[in-house]
Scaffold this motif. Structure first.
Motif, PDB file in Angstrom:
ATOM      1  N   ARG A  48       0.809  -1.322  -0.087  1.00 17.54           N
ATOM      2  CA  ARG A  48      -0.225   0.124  -0.020  1.00 17.54           C
ATOM      3  C   ARG A  48       0.858   1.234  -0.071  1.00 17.54           C
ATOM      4  O   ARG A  48       0.572   2.353  -0.546  1.00 17.54           O
ATOM      5  CB  ARG A  48      -0.877  -0.004   1.145  1.00 17.54           C
ATOM      6  CG  ARG A  48      -1.947   1.137   1.327  1.00 17.54           C
ATOM      7  CD  ARG A  48      -2.805   0.955   2.483  1.00 17.54           C
ATOM      8  NE  ARG A  48      -2.065   1.368   3.736  1.00 17.54           N
ATOM      9  CZ  ARG A  48      -1.537   2.511   4.202  1.00 17.54           C
ATOM     10  NH1 ARG A  48      -1.936   3.465   3.610  1.00 17.54           N
ATOM     11  NH2 ARG A  48      -0.969   2.560   5.310  1.00 17.54           N
ATOM     12  N   TRP A  49       2.006   1.269   0.595  1.00 16.20           N
ATOM     13  CA  TRP A  49       2.811   2.368   0.823  1.00 16.20           C
ATOM     14  C   TRP A  49       4.165   1.877   1.114  1.00 16.20           C
ATOM     15  O   TRP A  49       4.342   0.755   1.486  1.00 16.20           O
ATOM     16  CB  TRP A  49       2.339   3.190   1.927  1.00 16.20           C
ATOM     17  CG  TRP A  49       2.808   4.546   1.729  1.00 16.20           C
ATOM     18  CD1 TRP A  49       3.538   5.363   2.523  1.00 16.20           C
ATOM     19  CD2 TRP A  49       2.105   5.705   0.454  1.00 16.20           C
ATOM     20  NE1 TRP A  49       3.569   6.745   2.061  1.00 16.20           N
ATOM     21  CE2 TRP A  49       2.924   6.783   1.006  1.00 16.20           C
ATOM     22  CE3 TRP A  49       1.575   5.439  -0.376  1.00 16.20           C
ATOM     23  CZ2 TRP A  49       2.588   7.988  -0.048  1.00 16.20           C
ATOM     24  CZ3 TRP A  49       1.226   6.405  -1.309  1.00 16.20           C
ATOM     25  CH2 TRP A  49       2.046   7.780  -0.991  1.00 16.20           C
ATOM     26  N   VAL A  50       5.469   2.676   0.853  1.00 14.38           N
ATOM     27  CA  VAL A  50       6.542   2.502   1.094  1.00 14.38           C
ATOM     28  C   VAL A  50       7.191   3.454   2.241  1.00 14.38           C
ATOM     29  O   VAL A  50       6.725   4.575   2.163  1.00 14.38           O
ATOM     30  CB  VAL A  50       7.622   2.540  -0.047  1.00 14.38           C
ATOM     31  CG1 VAL A  50       8.993   2.555   0.323  1.00 14.38           C
ATOM     32  CG2 VAL A  50       7.154   1.713  -1.120  1.00 14.38           C
ATOM     33  N   HIS A  51       7.855   3.154   3.409  1.00 18.72           N
ATOM     34  CA  HIS A  51       8.110   3.846   4.352  1.00 18.72           C
ATOM     35  C   HIS A  51       9.508   3.670   4.915  1.00 18.72           C
ATOM     36  O   HIS A  51       9.769   2.374   5.171  1.00 18.72           O
ATOM     37  CB  HIS A  51       6.766   3.647   5.522  1.00 18.72           C
ATOM     38  CG  HIS A  51       6.963   4.594   6.755  1.00 18.72           C
ATOM     39  ND1 HIS A  51       6.696   5.825   6.528  1.00 18.72           N
ATOM     40  CD2 HIS A  51       7.399   4.282   8.116  1.00 18.72           C
ATOM     41  CE1 HIS A  51       6.849   6.165   7.848  1.00 18.72           C
ATOM     42  NE2 HIS A  51       7.229   5.460   8.695  1.00 18.72           N
ATOM     43  N   GLU A  66       2.515  -1.347   4.359  1.00 14.67           N
ATOM     44  CA  GLU A  66       3.587  -0.753   4.078  1.00 14.67           C
ATOM     45  C   GLU A  66       4.729  -1.704   3.879  1.00 14.67           C
ATOM     46  O   GLU A  66       4.786  -2.770   4.650  1.00 14.67           O
ATOM     47  CB  GLU A  66       3.863   0.292   5.180  1.00 14.67           C
ATOM     48  CG  GLU A  66       3.083   1.378   5.477  1.00 14.67           C
ATOM     49  CD  GLU A  66       1.963   1.093   6.488  1.00 14.67           C
ATOM     50  OE1 GLU A  66       1.066   1.897   6.990  1.00 14.67           O
ATOM     51  OE2 GLU A  66       1.951  -0.144   7.084  1.00 14.67           O
ATOM     52  N   THR A 136      11.388   4.804  -2.795  1.00 10.56           N
ATOM     53  CA  THR A 136      10.382   5.504  -2.290  1.00 10.56           C
ATOM     54  C   THR A 136       9.262   6.297  -3.364  1.00 10.56           C
ATOM     55  O   THR A 136       8.196   5.933  -3.657  1.00 10.56           O
ATOM     56  CB  THR A 136      10.432   6.111  -1.273  1.00 10.56           C
ATOM     57  OG1 THR A 136      11.192   5.510  -0.278  1.00 10.56           O
ATOM     58  CG2 THR A 136       9.329   6.834  -0.553  1.00 10.56           C
ATOM     59  N   GLN A 140       5.972   5.067  -4.870  1.00  8.46           N
ATOM     60  CA  GLN A 140       4.716   5.884  -4.459  1.00  8.46           C
ATOM     61  C   GLN A 140       4.215   6.349  -5.824  1.00  8.46           C
ATOM     62  O   GLN A 140       2.797   6.466  -5.983  1.00  8.46           O
ATOM     63  CB  GLN A 140       5.505   7.146  -3.735  1.00  8.46           C
ATOM     64  CG  GLN A 140       6.206   6.833  -2.489  1.00  8.46           C
ATOM     65  CD  GLN A 140       5.565   6.048  -1.229  1.00  8.46           C
ATOM     66  OE1 GLN A 140       4.767   4.958  -1.752  1.00  8.46           O
ATOM     67  NE2 GLN A 140       5.659   6.233  -0.166  1.00  8.46           N
ATOM     68  N   LEU A 143       1.929   3.708  -7.265  1.00 10.11           N
ATOM     69  CA  LEU A 143       0.837   3.394  -6.549  1.00 10.11           C
ATOM     70  C   LEU A 143      -0.350   4.482  -6.819  1.00 10.11           C
ATOM     71  O   LEU A 143      -1.332   4.435  -6.848  1.00 10.11           O
ATOM     72  CB  LEU A 143       1.029   3.504  -5.080  1.00 10.11           C
ATOM     73  CG  LEU A 143       1.890   2.068  -4.662  1.00 10.11           C
ATOM     74  CD1 LEU A 143       2.125   2.445  -3.147  1.00 10.11           C
ATOM     75  CD2 LEU A 143       0.878   1.055  -4.978  1.00 10.11           C
ATOM     76  N   VAL A 144       0.052   5.953  -6.762  1.00  9.35           N
ATOM     77  CA  VAL A 144      -0.647   7.011  -6.868  1.00  9.35           C
ATOM     78  C   VAL A 144      -1.217   6.850  -8.496  1.00  9.35           C
ATOM     79  O   VAL A 144      -2.595   7.074  -8.513  1.00  9.35           O
ATOM     80  CB  VAL A 144       0.085   8.425  -6.892  1.00  9.35           C
ATOM     81  CG1 VAL A 144      -0.749   9.694  -7.321  1.00  9.35           C
ATOM     82  CG2 VAL A 144       0.581   8.454  -5.566  1.00  9.35           C
ATOM     83  N   LYS A 147      -3.887   4.436  -8.067  1.00  8.83           N
ATOM     84  CA  LYS A 147      -5.156   4.796  -7.606  1.00  8.83           C
ATOM     85  C   LYS A 147      -6.096   5.723  -8.327  1.00  8.83           C
ATOM     86  O   LYS A 147      -7.195   5.756  -8.484  1.00  8.83           O
ATOM     87  CB  LYS A 147      -4.877   5.663  -6.032  1.00  8.83           C
ATOM     88  CG  LYS A 147      -4.406   4.571  -5.152  1.00  8.83           C
ATOM     89  CD  LYS A 147      -3.918   5.384  -3.877  1.00  8.83           C
ATOM     90  CE  LYS A 147      -3.346   4.727  -2.789  1.00  8.83           C
ATOM     91  NZ  LYS A 147      -4.348   3.640  -2.082  1.00  8.83           N
TER      92      LYS A 147
END
Length: 530
Positions: A48-51, A66, A136, A140, A143-144, A147
């Motif tokens: 869902r995300w990279v952190h 994440e 990252t 990101q 993913l954006v 979406k």
């Protein structure tokens, strides 16, 4: 006003959301020489995300899904912190942890590896120095974009379906649109999980329907393997669901598609679509129409019949056609008698009923009970229940429905219907049935016109009245008293009309052969007209 609808364009489904496995195949990641050291069986988890996080208690900062990047500088030398770091990620439902080797750990730390393996958390180490910021940024942005693409697809589907509803398109066209966007079979069911409508490529739909009993038992289960469901209903009442069967895209996008489809179907049903029939009636009508037409082989329709709730295994089938009775009334009689069957409205006031009985049940008795109750419920003297002989093979059902339809068509006027049994069969329609079969033959048409020319030529009011008298006279077996009574005339007045008929036709109705010839011609004429 008729609105022309454009053909559907095939729509490619979105690719699945980025998984841990896919992230590891990105060029920028491959440059860091990634190695999976734990949790290799969980690499299909969605990211869902990279952190980027170095804090030992990073788990409290996460919300799930994440991929966590770390160098482990704050974990070196403390095995308890290392183990707790992994456990905190597991509790937070992180997708994976990526550890860059070099700064704190020259090799994968065994404590972290074992803890990750126990938790089933994918753990990846990078053997070459790697700028986390590049990874990252790459993930990101992907993913954006995804979406945004999902939201755009959702709006495109909503716009397309709203346009179809505005154009008064049928339910099937809406489902075809949903199937084009989802690229998988689409099924609509009622609360009993009976299939009301389907869309998608026919072989794929048939594969789904063949296994529908098992699928229906799992209908309340969790979504998986691309089976995505959305409830249909409104104002606090549920009345069905739409199912995307084997959707290959990511679940979130499939959920958006299913929700947009459900919204459109609820609106379509609220507005009444372009038909006065319920979806259940349309489903039965489509099935029986396909059976009668023979366009689709009967065996290929078995999955649809089974999924629609009709018992088909080791059953006896009785095809019926009922005239002058409402489909809703016939459905009600089926329920009252506890009989399994489907009902579908045909043309010209006829309704087809296909009974499905257990092999040990008496088909003749149950058919008679059904017919008697229908006639009693309708209260109409003209109600006719025509039946074909019972069939034990599904492949014989289409011919049976056509036979019942032929029998019902042969009973065309009230005078013939008055003396018919409760259940009319082929043997009861005699000559009338034969003429119905031959009505489209050009030679039969020519014969009818030739024999009746004196009454058909010009068709003045007197000729029309004489034709009606002739029809009654022959239908009553040349009974003058009965004919006079039915036409509310005196015997002398009837004699004058019969003389006029004989004069116009040039025949002697007291001669059996001539009367029979005129009778056959009249039956052929009426069959051609009706």
């Amino acid at each position: 006003m008729t609105t022309t609808l454009e053909p559907l364009e095939p729509v490619e489904p979105l690719e699945p959301a980025l998984s841990v496995r896919q992230v590891l195949t990105l060029e920028r990641v491959l440059a860091g020489e990634p190695e999976v050291v734990a949790g290799a069986g969980q690499l299909d988890r969605p990211v869902r995300w990279v952190h980027v996080a170095e804090a030992p208690d990073v788990g409290v900062m996460l919300s799930g899904g994440e991929m966590v990047l770390t160098t482990g500088v704050l974990l070196a030398g403390d095995e308890d912190k290392q183990a707790e770091y992994i456990r905190s990620l597991h509790r937070a439902e992180a997708a994976a942890v990526v550890l860059g080797l070099g700064r704190a750990f020259p090799a994968p730390p065994e404590v972290m590896r074992r803890a990750a393996e126990r938790c089933g958390l994918p753990m990846v180490v990078l053997h070459r120095p790697f700028p986390f910021a590049e990874l990252t940024e790459e993930v990101q942005s992907r993913l954006v974009r995804r979406k945004f693409a999902a939201v755009s697809l959702s709006e495109a589907v909503r716009t397309a379906l709203t346009g179809l509803i505005t154009a008064d398109a049928p339910l099937q066209r809406l489902l075809d649109e949903v199937a084009a966007h989802s690229a998988c079979p689409v099924v609509v069911t009622n609360l009993a999980h009976r299939v009301l409508a389907t869309a998608g490529e026919r072989p794929a739909v048939d594969d789904v329907l063949r296994d529908w009993e098992r699928i229906a038992r799992q209908a309340g289960g969790t979504e998986g393997d691309g089976w995505i469901r959305a409830e249909l209903g409104g104002r606090g009442e549920r009345w069905g669901q739409i199912v995307l069967c084997g959707y290959r895209g990511d679940t979130a996008t499939g959920r958006l598609l299913a929700d947009r489809a459900a919204e459109a179907l609820v609106l379509h049903r609220m507005l009444g679509g372009n038909s006065a029939h319920t979806w259940e009636e349309q489903s039965a009508q489509s099935l029986l129409t396909d059976l009668v037409s023979g366009v689709v082989p009967a065996r290929q329709l078995l999955p649809r019949a089974r999924a629609a709730g009709l018992p088909v295994n080791r059953r006896t089938f009785v095809p019926l056609v009922v005239r002058d009775a409402e489909p809703a009334q016939l459905e009600r009689v089926l329920r009252m008698l506890g009989l399994s069957g489907i009902v579908a409205e045909l043309a010209d006031g006829a309704t087809a009923v296909l009974l499905s009985l257990a092999r040990d049940q008496d088909a003749a008795v149950l058919t008679g009970n059904f017919a008697a109750r229908v006639r009693s419920e309708s209260g109409a003297a003209r109600t006719v229940v025509a039946a074909a002989d019972a069939r034990t093979a599904w492949d014989d059902v289409p011919a049976g429905v056509r036979e019942a339809q032929h029998v019902a068509d042969a009973v065309t006027d009230s005078s013939a219907a008055l003396d018919l049994p409760a259940v009319v069969r082929l043997r009861d329609v005699h000559l009338r049935g034969l003429i119905r079969l031959l009505r489209d033959d050009p030679q039969v048409q020519s014969f009818a016109e030739r024999e009746l020319d004196g009454l058909l030529c010009g068709r003045d009011d007197e000729a029309g009245a004489l034709l009606a008298v002739l029809r009654t006279y022959l239908a009553t077996g040349r009974n003058k008293s009965r004919t006079a009574q039915l036409h509310h005339v005196s015997r002398p007045a009837l004699y004058r009309r019969l003389e006029a008929i004989q004069t116009r036709l040039g025949v002697d109705l007291d001669d059996f052969e001539q009367a029979a010839s005129v009778h056959i011609a009249l039956l052929a004429h009426d069959a051609q007209q009706g």
